[in-house]
Each structure stands twice: as structure tokens, then as C-alpha cells.
Write a protein that holds these residues in place. Structure first.
Motif, PDB file in Angstrom:
ATOM      1  N   GLY A 137      17.153  19.391 -30.001  1.00  0.00           N
ATOM      2  CA  GLY A 137      16.644  19.606 -31.352  1.00  0.00           C
ATOM      3  C   GLY A 137      17.735  19.836 -32.373  1.00  0.00           C
ATOM      4  O   GLY A 137      17.455  20.102 -33.536  1.00  0.00           O
ATOM      5  N   ASP A 138      19.010  19.786 -31.956  1.00  0.00           N
ATOM      6  CA  ASP A 138      20.116  20.002 -32.879  1.00  0.00           C
ATOM      7  C   ASP A 138      20.330  18.767 -33.745  1.00  0.00           C
ATOM      8  O   ASP A 138      20.198  17.651 -33.279  1.00  0.00           O
ATOM      9  CB  ASP A 138      21.400  20.312 -32.112  1.00  0.00           C
ATOM     10  N   THR A 139      20.688  19.006 -34.996  1.00  0.00           N
ATOM     11  CA  THR A 139      20.952  17.874 -35.882  1.00  0.00           C
ATOM     12  C   THR A 139      22.441  17.612 -36.035  1.00  0.00           C
ATOM     13  O   THR A 139      22.830  16.604 -36.595  1.00  0.00           O
ATOM     14  CB  THR A 139      20.333  18.106 -37.271  1.00  0.00           C
ATOM     15  N   VAL A 140      23.284  18.542 -35.565  1.00  0.00           N
ATOM     16  CA  VAL A 140      24.729  18.353 -35.581  1.00  0.00           C
ATOM     17  C   VAL A 140      25.206  18.209 -34.143  1.00  0.00           C
ATOM     18  O   VAL A 140      24.953  19.068 -33.301  1.00  0.00           O
ATOM     19  CB  VAL A 140      25.454  19.523 -36.261  1.00  0.00           C
ATOM     20  N   ILE A 141      25.864  17.089 -33.851  1.00  0.00           N
ATOM     21  CA  ILE A 141      26.323  16.817 -32.498  1.00  0.00           C
ATOM     22  C   ILE A 141      27.847  16.726 -32.540  1.00  0.00           C
ATOM     23  O   ILE A 141      28.415  16.024 -33.380  1.00  0.00           O
ATOM     24  CB  ILE A 141      25.731  15.504 -31.957  1.00  0.00           C
ATOM     25  N   THR A 142      28.495  17.449 -31.623  1.00  0.00           N
ATOM     26  CA  THR A 142      29.945  17.559 -31.649  1.00  0.00           C
ATOM     27  C   THR A 142      30.556  17.162 -30.317  1.00  0.00           C
ATOM     28  O   THR A 142      30.037  17.505 -29.257  1.00  0.00           O
ATOM     29  CB  THR A 142      30.367  19.009 -31.978  1.00  0.00           C
ATOM     30  N   CYS A 143      31.644  16.443 -30.395  1.00  0.00           N
ATOM     31  CA  CYS A 143      32.493  16.175 -29.237  1.00  0.00           C
ATOM     32  C   CYS A 143      33.905  16.540 -29.664  1.00  0.00           C
ATOM     33  O   CYS A 143      34.573  15.755 -30.348  1.00  0.00           O
ATOM     34  CB  CYS A 143      32.400  14.717 -28.803  1.00  0.00           C
ATOM     35  N   GLU A 144      34.305  17.775 -29.345  1.00  0.00           N
ATOM     36  CA  GLU A 144      35.595  18.308 -29.784  1.00  0.00           C
ATOM     37  C   GLU A 144      35.702  18.205 -31.303  1.00  0.00           C
ATOM     38  O   GLU A 144      34.940  18.823 -32.020  1.00  0.00           O
ATOM     39  CB  GLU A 144      36.739  17.593 -29.055  1.00  0.00           C
ATOM     40  N   ASN A 145      36.616  17.381 -31.808  1.00  0.00           N
ATOM     41  CA  ASN A 145      36.807  17.281 -33.264  1.00  0.00           C
ATOM     42  C   ASN A 145      36.079  16.109 -33.900  1.00  0.00           C
ATOM     43  O   ASN A 145      36.339  15.770 -35.055  1.00  0.00           O
ATOM     44  CB  ASN A 145      38.297  17.193 -33.592  1.00  0.00           C
TER      45      ASN A 145
END
Length: 234
Positions: A137-145
Motif C-alpha cells: 500500500g506504499d506509494t513511495v518505493i525505494t531501492c537504496e538511492n
């Protein structure tokens, strides 16, 4: 929505203008690349661009459009009598969104314009459930930087914004939402491309190559699984 038709054949410009205006679009025409450059190209949602023209070709004009940050997101559909996959791939490598061969079918032109506009202006729907968020349900997806915001459609690399086309954004979102999952070319075509348009398998490869370049060091994480497809390996 404003559309620009650039072709050195006035009758083709008139035919396209007439048919597209009947579809409700606002259409301008230019009979050369040089004439087109006198216009405010950022005002247009789509540019229908002939390849073989006078001193400046459609390919050269497309380079100028894509290299200018103010017009980089303008969709380009090449219209040309040139045959061969190499010319198609060349146009796609420049950043074109589609390619239509002459002689033109107005039915095909209208369908492809609608498809490109839908692809470049609608909201992405790339997760397994078809929603615009990841499985949590997250709208921000991060892979390190490397980070994408599904809601604001923003992508940042090392804290700096990078510009992706809508198609590139959808591909990246799909990969980040499904790490280590292998997607075949047919999977990617079905999920990220409109269904009412014919797309060559090679188009997927071209767009993956462009995406890899734009995301810098993280491009190497988009792995090719020979015989199977692509995955984002975390």
C-alpha cells in the motif's frame, strides 16, 4: 489536446488535420522541421512527424525535441514511407512513442494517437492488483538511492529528480514493485503498453535500454534473463 503535424507534403498535413480535428483535437501543421521549430513545441501533447523532409530530417528534429528539457516529454509519432526494422528501431531509440508507415490509414492514425495520449497522460496501473501502489500500500518505493513516488509520478536518483517518460516510469514501477520476478516481453507489453496498438518485441528492448541509462548505477540491476525476459534483481 493540441497536436502538431509536421510533413513537407501539404496534402498529408491537410488530411491529418481534417481527420484529427473531427476527433476533437486542436491541430496545427508545419511543412518543415525548421518551420516546426518556430512554434512553441511544449504546447503540444503529440507531434506527428515525417522522417524524410528537406534540409532537416524528422530524426534530427526529434533529437532536438528530446534533448530539450522543456519538450522532452512531448510524445512523438513518426510517419514515414521508410521500410525496415532498423529505421523503426532508430526512431524508438531517439525517444519516439510510435511509428506509422505510409500510406496512412486514418483509422490506424486515430487509434495510435489515442493510445499514445492514453499512455502519456493517464495514471499508471502497474502492480499485480492493478492499483497505483505496491503490495504494502506504499506509494513511495525505494531501492537504496533510487526512489519513485507513485502518487506524484516523481523519480529521484541520489536525491536529484530524473525525467522518465510515462512508459519508462511504469516499467520501473513494475520492476520495483516486483523485485526478482522475471517478466517476459509479452508480460511487459501486456502490463505497460496499450492493448489496441501493435508493438514490436524489439520495442521492449529499446525502452529497457533507455531506462537503464536514465537510472545510472541501478540500471545494471535490470537483468536480462536470456530466453525468459527481464527482472530487477535486489
Amino acid at each position: 489536446m493540441k497536436i502538431l503535424v509536421v510533413d513537407d507534403e501539404e496534402d498529408i498535413c491537410e488530411i491529418l488535420q481534417y481527420n484529427l480535428e473531427n476527433e476533437g483535437y486542436e491541430v496545427d501543421t508545419a511543412n518543415s522541421a525548421e518551420e516546426a521549430l518556430q512554434l512553441t513545441l511544449s504546447d503540444y501533447g503529440v507531434i506527428l512527424l515525417d522522417v524524410m523532409m528537406g534540409e532537416m530530417s524528422g530524426f534530427e528534429l526529434a533529437h532536438k525535441i528530446k534533448d530539450n528539457p522543456s519538450t522532452a516529454d512531448v510524445a512523438i509519432i513518426f510517419i514515414t514511407a521508410l521500410d525496415g526494422e532498423d529505421n523503426t528501431v532508430k526512431g524508438l531509440n531517439i525517444g519516439a512513442d510510435d511509428y506509422i508507415a505510409k500510406p496512412l490509414s486514418m483509422k490506424e492514425v486515430k487509434a495510435r494517437v489515442r493510445a499514445v495520449l492514453r499512455r502519456t497522460t493517464s495514471h499508471p496501473s502497474t502492480s499485480e492488483e492493478g492499483s497505483a501502489s505496491d503490495a504494502n500500500g506504499d506509494t513511495v518505493i525505494t531501492c537504496e538511492n533510487l526512489q519513485i513516488d507513485i502518487e506524484s509520478k516523481r523519480t529521484t536518483l541520489n536525491g536529484e529528480p530524473i525525467t522518465l517518460t510515462k512508459l519508462e516510469f511504469e516499467l520501473l514501477a513494475l520492476f520495483l514493485q516486483n523485485p526478482n520476478k522475471v517478466f517476459s516481453r509479452n508480460d511487459l507489453l501486456a502490463r505497460c503498453w496499450p492493448q489496441d496498438i501493435y508493438v514490436l518485441d524489439r520495442t521492449v528492448d529499446v525502452n529497457i535500454t533507455r531506462l537503464r541509462k536514465k537510472i545510472g548505477e541501478y540500471g545494471k540491476l535490470i537483468k536480462t534473463r536470456i530466453g525468459y525476459g527481464y527482472c530487477f534483481e535486489k
